[in-house]
Design a protein around this motif. Structure first.
Motif, PDB file in Angstrom:
ATOM      1  N   GLN A 262       0.826  -1.209   0.000  1.00 10.55           N
ATOM      2  CA  GLN A 262       0.000   0.000   0.000  1.00 10.55           C
ATOM      3  C   GLN A 262       0.864   1.265   0.000  1.00 10.55           C
ATOM      4  O   GLN A 262       0.517   2.249  -0.650  1.00 10.55           O
ATOM      5  CB  GLN A 262      -0.923   0.007   1.229  1.00 10.55           C
ATOM      6  N   ILE A 263       1.977   1.219   0.733  1.00  5.99           N
ATOM      7  CA  ILE A 263       2.880   2.377   0.730  1.00  5.99           C
ATOM      8  C   ILE A 263       3.426   2.609  -0.677  1.00  5.99           C
ATOM      9  O   ILE A 263       3.547   3.751  -1.143  1.00  5.99           O
ATOM     10  CB  ILE A 263       4.027   2.156   1.734  1.00  5.99           C
ATOM     11  N   SER A 264       3.733   1.516  -1.372  1.00  4.85           N
ATOM     12  CA  SER A 264       4.223   1.626  -2.746  1.00  4.85           C
ATOM     13  C   SER A 264       3.196   2.277  -3.664  1.00  4.85           C
ATOM     14  O   SER A 264       3.548   3.008  -4.593  1.00  4.85           O
ATOM     15  CB  SER A 264       4.599   0.237  -3.268  1.00  4.85           C
ATOM     16  N   GLU A 265       1.929   2.008  -3.389  1.00  2.61           N
ATOM     17  CA  GLU A 265       0.863   2.606  -4.201  1.00  2.61           C
ATOM     18  C   GLU A 265       0.972   4.119  -4.229  1.00  2.61           C
ATOM     19  O   GLU A 265       0.768   4.759  -5.267  1.00  2.61           O
ATOM     20  CB  GLU A 265      -0.512   2.218  -3.643  1.00  2.61           C
ATOM     21  N   THR A 266       1.256   4.714  -3.060  1.00  7.00           N
ATOM     22  CA  THR A 266       1.291   6.177  -2.988  1.00  7.00           C
ATOM     23  C   THR A 266       2.332   6.762  -3.930  1.00  7.00           C
ATOM     24  O   THR A 266       2.136   7.841  -4.491  1.00  7.00           O
ATOM     25  CB  THR A 266       1.589   6.635  -1.549  1.00  7.00           C
ATOM     26  N   SER A 314       8.627  -7.655  -4.336  1.00  9.01           N
ATOM     27  CA  SER A 314       7.278  -8.038  -4.769  1.00  9.01           C
ATOM     28  C   SER A 314       6.246  -7.040  -4.252  1.00  9.01           C
ATOM     29  O   SER A 314       5.316  -6.659  -4.970  1.00  9.01           O
ATOM     30  CB  SER A 314       6.948  -9.450  -4.270  1.00  9.01           C
ATOM     31  N   CYS A 315       6.417  -6.623  -2.998  1.00  6.25           N
ATOM     32  CA  CYS A 315       5.490  -5.643  -2.424  1.00  6.25           C
ATOM     33  C   CYS A 315       5.641  -4.280  -3.091  1.00  6.25           C
ATOM     34  O   CYS A 315       4.655  -3.557  -3.265  1.00  6.25           O
ATOM     35  CB  CYS A 315       5.723  -5.529  -0.919  1.00  6.25           C
ATOM     36  N   ILE A 316       6.854  -3.931  -3.469  1.00  3.31           N
ATOM     37  CA  ILE A 316       7.078  -2.639  -4.123  1.00  3.31           C
ATOM     38  C   ILE A 316       6.449  -2.602  -5.509  1.00  3.31           C
ATOM     39  O   ILE A 316       5.781  -1.628  -5.884  1.00  3.31           O
ATOM     40  CB  ILE A 316       8.587  -2.332  -4.198  1.00  3.31           C
ATOM     41  N   VAL A 317       6.649  -3.665  -6.302  1.00  2.79           N
ATOM     42  CA  VAL A 317       6.091  -3.654  -7.665  1.00  2.79           C
ATOM     43  C   VAL A 317       4.569  -3.761  -7.644  1.00  2.79           C
ATOM     44  O   VAL A 317       3.905  -3.458  -8.646  1.00  2.79           O
ATOM     45  CB  VAL A 317       6.679  -4.787  -8.535  1.00  2.79           C
ATOM     46  N   TYR A 318       4.006  -4.170  -6.516  1.00  6.52           N
ATOM     47  CA  TYR A 318       2.534  -4.203  -6.398  1.00  6.52           C
ATOM     48  C   TYR A 318       1.940  -2.825  -6.671  1.00  6.52           C
ATOM     49  O   TYR A 318       0.863  -2.718  -7.265  1.00  6.52           O
ATOM     50  CB  TYR A 318       2.133  -4.676  -5.004  1.00  6.52           C
ATOM     51  N   GLY A 319       2.634  -1.767  -6.228  1.00  3.14           N
ATOM     52  CA  GLY A 319       2.123  -0.422  -6.462  1.00  3.14           C
ATOM     53  C   GLY A 319       1.917  -0.149  -7.933  1.00  3.14           C
ATOM     54  O   GLY A 319       0.899   0.419  -8.338  1.00  3.14           O
ATOM     55  N   MET A 320       2.879  -0.542  -8.770  1.00  6.40           N
ATOM     56  CA  MET A 320       2.733  -0.383 -10.217  1.00  6.40           C
ATOM     57  C   MET A 320       1.656  -1.308 -10.758  1.00  6.40           C
ATOM     58  O   MET A 320       0.831  -0.908 -11.595  1.00  6.40           O
ATOM     59  CB  MET A 320       4.061  -0.664 -10.919  1.00  6.40           C
TER      60      MET A 320
END
Length: 457
Positions: A262-266, A314-320
């Protein structure tokens, strides 16, 4: 307060009222109520079921008869009232039905909030592509803040999580009534067809090749989102069965690790204007699909120790993966549809992603995981056969050996041992996403024209 700040507050509360309970409801179900887990999956399916018809229905109403901001206001107040009632429910079956009612009120507000924001920004003469993503990013912030408030106040397993969400929902309902008017675009005319009278023109978009393909791929990507939401935290938690990982940070704080998504989404929401204007809608959505491949592939090979970087990536690329399709897709609908049907079209987009896609993804993935990727053992004979045929899978072998220590005189385990092969599960999901990406690249035809995008918004 200027219009951007007013819409920012709406976006923050829009997802705050969801995040206050979505991540922690399992603790309430299992810990406080002590209900069995067989029905818990149905709680999440209520979101998909509600999204099958409510966003489209409310979109039609907003296009034809009622101001979108007034309908939005009423839905949030009703949602809040239902949340207040949830703690009074005493049986899991009734809880699921009440949750379905709550989702019928909440899910359509996501697409309505987009329509309200686009309308208000355009009335103020602002660039939607540039102005909307920074506003929408506060929705993700609201979700994270709500999640942390529920946890830090000690209410992740109590009924107060629903009260926190309910109070905020009613406050949002009252506040949204003061937003700029988003009036219906088309009034009933004499000799109108039944389709026009009922406001069903948006369904004609399926007759357009480009829009039909877009909605179909929206469904497939909606299924991918359901896969990661349903199984991500479970995957990390099950590393506790292995001694080498049992005391790791990932196992102890799996929810915090998942919140990196979720943080990556921002960050990726803020990057959308640049990518849209530089590469165009098709390339941005294709990036999203390839990001899903990475999301699942990194999970497949990651672990809490030497493979921790893969889990974090994996969690970071979730934002994209999430934002580049959902937000860009919403903007695509906005640019490709007639103003009189845009709320209905946003409802269709919501229906295909969070409705049809979510339901199909939930049921299909559940069946596939149980049928092809779950091993069960009740006796030493089954275990011996497994150890012979699966000796190349050290994770599963180690797990079964550890769990299979308790054996009675008849060679039977004291309980049936079940093991999900997460490595192959995530590889299968990655393959699914790759197939979707290749098909999209070949079939979806859309030429990027920066000037056209700018002018249409």
């Amino acid at each position: 307060m200027n219009i951007k700040n007013r819409l920012t507050l709406m976006s923050f509360l829009q997802f705050f009222v969801w995040g206050a309970w979505l991540i922690t409801i399992a603790n309430y179900w299992f810990g406080t109520k002590n209900w069995e887990g067989t029905q818990f999956g149905l709680v999440f399916s209520t979101m998909g079921i509600a999204s099958l018809f409510m966003p489209t229905l409310t979109g039609i109403i907003a296009d034809r008869w009622v101001n979108a901001e007034k309908l939005y206001s009423a839905l949030h107040i009703l949602y809040g009232l239902v949340l207040f009632y949830l703690p009074e429910v005493t049986t899991p079956t009734t809880f699921i039905y009440v949750m379905l009612l709550a989702m019928c009120f909440y899910m359509p507000t996501i697409s309505l909030s987009n329509s309200i924001s686009y309308n208000a920004l355009k009335k103020s003469g602002l660039d939607v592509v540039k102005s909307f993503p920074p506003i929408r990013v506060y929705g993700t912030v609201g979700f994270i803040v709500a999640m942390w408030i529920t946890n830090l106040t000690g209410n992740k397993a109590t009924a107060y999580q629903f009260y926190i969400a309910g109070i905020a929902a009613i406050a949002l309902g009252i506040y949204s009534y003061t937003l700029p008017k988003c009036e219906p675009q088309r009034l009933t005319k004499e000799n109108s067809s039944l389709t026009e009278t009922l406001g069903l023109e948006a369904f004609k978009l399926f007759a357009n090749y480009k829009m039909a393909l877009f909605f179909i791929f929206s469904m497939f990507l909606g299924a991918a989102l359901q896969l990661t939401n349903a199984y991500g935290d479970v995957f990390l938690d099950e590393f506790k069965h292995f001694p080498i990982y049992a005391d790791s940070f990932v196992v102890k704080y799996s929810t915090i690790i998942m919140s990196i998504s979720q943080i990556s989404e921002t960050l990726f929401i803020l990057a959308i204007p640049f990518f849209l204007k530089r590469f165009g809608i098709k390339q941005v959505m294709l990036m999203s699909m390839l990001a899903w491949v990475l999301r699942f592939g990194l999970f497949s090979f990651g672990n809490p120790v030497d493979g921790l970087w893969m889990i974090i990536m994996s969690c970071i690329v979730y934002g994209m993966a999430f934002d580049f399709f959902n937000i860009s897709g919403s903007l695509f609908v906005e640019t490709q549809t007639d103003p009189k049907n845009r709320s209905s079209a946003q409802g269709l987009f919501m229906m295909m992603t969070n409705g049809v896609g979510a339901v199909l993804g939930s049921f299909t993935s559940g069946w596939a995981i149980e049928r092809f990727f779950t091993k069960s053992f009740s006796n030493t004979t089954d275990l011996a056969s497994f150890l012979q045929t699966e000796s190349t899978n050290p994770r599963m072998v180690e797990f079964v050996k550890i769990q299979g220590n308790a054996i009675n005189a008849d060679g039977l385990f004291d309980k049936v041992i079940m093991m999900r092969d997460w490595h192959d599960i995530w590889l299968a999901f990655a393959t699914y996403a790759l197939i979707i990406a290749v098909a999209f690249a070949i079939l979806f035809k859309h030429k990027h024209n920066p000037e056209e995008v700018q002018a249409s918004l």
